[in-house]
Enzyme design. Structure first.
Site, PDB file in Angstrom:
ATOM      1  N   THR A   1       4.054 -57.341  31.581  1.00 56.17           N
ATOM      2  CA  THR A   1       4.666 -56.392  30.880  1.00 56.17           C
ATOM      3  C   THR A   1       6.202 -56.092  31.111  1.00 56.17           C
ATOM      4  OG1 THR A   1       2.617 -55.094  31.237  1.00 56.17           O
ATOM      5  CG2 THR A   1       4.220 -53.731  30.312  1.00 56.17           C
TER       6      THR A   1
ATOM      7  N   GLU B   1      13.184 -55.998  23.890  1.00 51.33           N
ATOM      8  CA  GLU B   1      14.631 -55.091  23.612  1.00 51.33           C
ATOM      9  C   GLU B   1      15.440 -56.341  23.032  1.00 51.33           C
ATOM     10  OE1 GLU B   1      16.496 -52.645  26.578  1.00 51.33           O
ATOM     11  OE2 GLU B   1      14.737 -53.561  27.944  1.00 51.33           O
TER      12      GLU B   1
ATOM     13  N   HIS C   1       0.607 -52.316  25.861  1.00 53.26           N
ATOM     14  CA  HIS C   1       0.346 -53.998  26.400  1.00 53.26           C
ATOM     15  C   HIS C   1      -1.082 -54.283  26.126  1.00 53.26           C
ATOM     16  CE1 HIS C   1       1.867 -57.504  28.857  1.00 53.26           C
ATOM     17  NE2 HIS C   1       1.076 -58.081  27.662  1.00 53.26           N
TER      18      HIS C   1
END
Length: 158
Positions: A56, A64, A91
């Site tokens: 994760t 990002e 996730h």
């Protein structure tokens, strides 16, 4: 354009007029062993024994990265950069080593230097993540100058 005073001088930072809501980017990456849960904190026994799937923490970094790729052509990069300030993602599915993941991001809001994205990731079989990410456009020199002051304050407080 906005002015940023730095150490008695004046630096100008320019966010290009092309930095607008609606920008999209798709970014792909093949998951290597080094981006699995055991590799996230190899010094932590709790992580080392976990399944070897896309972590994760690395998924967040991947999302990002896609956002950065979307906006860098619209900044005076590398003088202007962006930093992550908020992340709210799921996730939803595990992705093993060797699979390609694809991030799809869209810039939804530009509010001054604050940027808000919708983000999604898929591994070719499952939707693995979706959510929202915020970034803030910075002047790299000003940011680094503030970090040096903070570092010096932290060193004196120990």
């Amino acid at each position: 354009m906005f002015d940023l005073p730095i150490s008695g001088s004046l630096l100008k930072a320019y966010m290009k007029e092309t930095l607008k809501a609606g920008l999209k980017c798709e970014h792909r990456f093949t998951v290597p062993q080094s981006k699995t849960v055991p590799a996230l904190y190899p010094e932590a026994d709790e992580f080392v024994v976990m399944p070897e799937v896309f972590a994760t923490g690395f998924l967040v970094g991947f999302l990002e990265w896609a956002c950065i790729k979307a906006i860098n052509p619209h900044l005076d990069w590398p003088l202007e950069q962006s930093v992550g300030t908020h992340i709210d993602v799921t996730h939803e599915a595990a992705t093993p080593v060797g699979m390609e993941v694809r991030a799809t991001v869209e810039l939804r809001l530009v509010e001054g230097r604050k940027l808000v994205f919708s983000v999604e990731a898929h591994d070719g079989v499952d939707l693995i993540s979706r959510g929202r990410h915020e970034r803030f456009v910075i002047n790299k020199k000003k940011f680094d100058d503030k970090l040096m002051v903070k570092r010096d304050l932290g060193a004196t407080s120990l």
